[in-house]
Enzyme design. Structure first.
Site, PDB file in Angstrom:
ATOM      1  N   GLU A  75      -3.490   7.452  -4.293  1.00 22.39           N
ATOM      2  CA  GLU A  75      -3.351   6.176  -3.578  1.00 22.39           C
ATOM      3  C   GLU A  75      -3.252   5.026  -4.556  1.00 22.39           C
ATOM      4  O   GLU A  75      -3.979   4.975  -5.546  1.00 22.39           O
ATOM      5  CB  GLU A  75      -4.562   5.974  -2.665  1.00 22.39           C
ATOM      6  CG  GLU A  75      -4.586   4.646  -1.923  1.00 22.39           C
ATOM      7  CD  GLU A  75      -5.873   4.444  -1.157  1.00 22.39           C
ATOM      8  OE1 GLU A  75      -5.919   4.814   0.030  1.00 22.39           O
ATOM      9  OE2 GLU A  75      -6.850   3.936  -1.755  1.00 22.39           O
ATOM     10  N   TYR A  99       0.854  -1.193   0.000  1.00 24.06           N
ATOM     11  CA  TYR A  99       0.000   0.000   0.000  1.00 24.06           C
ATOM     12  C   TYR A  99       0.883   1.234   0.000  1.00 24.06           C
ATOM     13  O   TYR A  99       1.905   1.281   0.695  1.00 24.06           O
ATOM     14  CB  TYR A  99      -0.891   0.029   1.251  1.00 24.06           C
ATOM     15  CG  TYR A  99      -1.689   1.315   1.392  1.00 24.06           C
ATOM     16  CD1 TYR A  99      -2.987   1.409   0.911  1.00 24.06           C
ATOM     17  CD2 TYR A  99      -1.128   2.446   2.005  1.00 24.06           C
ATOM     18  CE1 TYR A  99      -3.711   2.578   1.020  1.00 24.06           C
ATOM     19  CE2 TYR A  99      -1.845   3.628   2.110  1.00 24.06           C
ATOM     20  CZ  TYR A  99      -3.140   3.693   1.626  1.00 24.06           C
ATOM     21  OH  TYR A  99      -3.845   4.856   1.726  1.00 24.06           O
TER      22      TYR A  99
END
Length: 374
Positions: free
Chosen positions: A188, A100
């Site tokens: 993101e 992530y």
């Protein structure tokens, strides 16, 4: 404004981030363009919210026929008031590990914040709740910017080595570039996949930008964003419209007055169905189109119009209201407060078609409250 996945990937890929091979389909006939790709593919409905797989909006397709069926099933479907206009078909990726990474605004420290974790593929909020120690935080000073040595430090903490570590530098640089050049609030990648052959690839992307900056970014279309059909339509007429969950339609001029009108609706125990600001200098046409949106919205039981005319002329507003009623046949009650420039002319125009006006917004809202049930 949140961009659709494929558009966010396009932006990052432009700066060197690897993404799966794929193509956008806008109609079932477009699936013929997928023949250049290697099956199986994954059909991913382009909607601006998470949890698509759980909603059945992502599926594997093994043939062109499967792809055509997926396109027919998805395109035109409305999910959470959002119509699916595009489907992204992508080749599968052999994933060894999911990571992530994101860059967001850090308002408290007046800079930017990079978050990274070895726990990719799930919401970062869940990681923060269950395993906060697995979140790596890098505070980025706006003046100094994001330097390679900082990125290498994060890569090391993620356990990346060799070419994968260098790929991570490329990914982080690209994210920072998109973040700063596109006036973003969030960039993101989740998951950022480490593939079996040691590459880093963005499998899913979320990019949120400040829609007030769109005039600086001609390559960004509002149709590639989280705007609903109604919000897109409103923008054509210079209206600022946000759909809410209530049943009292609101039209006012100026963001402050519109928000105060929403508060007034809540104070009387009702729920606003929208935020609709016709702005300063609203024309007859813009008022007409805005009111038509409210009158044709099945959720709305009554409409409250609250106008304080400075630049906005009350007679123009009144003409817009009458024009809307001439085009939309409705029994929905409309409660209007008009004050300011050309007020008397506006009230006269409305009185001629049997519409009462009120001296204050409170009086209008009190009448509305008596006319409808919750």
């Amino acid at each position: 404004m949140r961009l659709l996945e494929y558009k966010g990937k396009e932006l990052l890929n432009k700066y060197g981030v690897k993404i799966p091979r794929g193509a956008i389909v806008k109609s079932p006939e477009d699936v013929q363009t997928l023949k250049a790709l290697k099956f199986p593919l994954f059909a991913k409905s382009q909607v601006p919210f998470a949890g698509r797989a759980k909603m059945g909006l992502v599926r594997r397709v093994d043939t062109i026929k499967d792809a055509e069926n997926a396109a027919r099933d998805y395109l035109g479907k409305v999910i959470q008031d959002y119509p699916i206009r595009k489907v992204l078909f992508e080749e599968g990726v052999n994933v060894a590990k999911e990571l992530y990474i994101s860059i967001t605004l850090d308002r408290e420290n007046r800079g930017y914040l990079m978050l990274a974790s070895t726990e990719g593929g799930i919401d970062i909020e869940e990681v923060a709740k269950k395993s906060p120690e697995k979140i790596i935080r890098l505070y980025i000073d706006d003046y100094e910017g994001l330097r390679d040595y900082m990125i290498r430090g994060v890569a090391q903490k993620l356990g990346l080595e060799g070419s994968a570590a260098q790929d991570f530098v490329t990914v982080a640089r690209a994210m920072y570039k998109v973040f700063t050049e596109y006036d973003a609030e969030l960039v993101e990648i989740n998951p950022l996949a480490l593939t079996a052959d040691g590459q880093l690839m963005a499998l899913d992307v979320k990019v949120m930008i400040d829609d007030n900056s769109l005039f600086r970014h001609p390559d960004i279309s509002v149709e590639d964003s989280d705007y609903t059909m109604e919000e897109l339509e409103a923008r054509k007429y210079g209206l600022h419209y946000v759909e809410l969950t209530g049943y009292v339609g609101i039209m006012a001029n100026g963001a402050g007055l519109t928000m105060a009108t929403m508060d007034l609706v809540k104070e009387f125990g009702h729920e606003p169905a929208d935020f609709l600001d016709v702005g300063g200098g609203a024309s007859e046409d813009s008022v007409k189109e805005g009111l038509k949106m409210l009158l044709t919205d099945d959720r709305i039981k009554a409409v409250l119009v609250n106008i304080f005319g400075g630049i906005t002329r009350c007679d123009e507003v009144a003409k817009g209201v009458v024009s809307a009623l001439n085009e939309v046949k409705t029994n929905k009650p409309i409660f209007i407060r008009l004050k300011g420039t050309n007020e008397e002319e506006g009230k006269k125009i409305l009185a001629e078609v049997g519409l009462k006006t009120y001296e204050t917004a409170e009086e209008a809202m009190e009448a509305l409250s008596k006319a409808i049930t919750r």
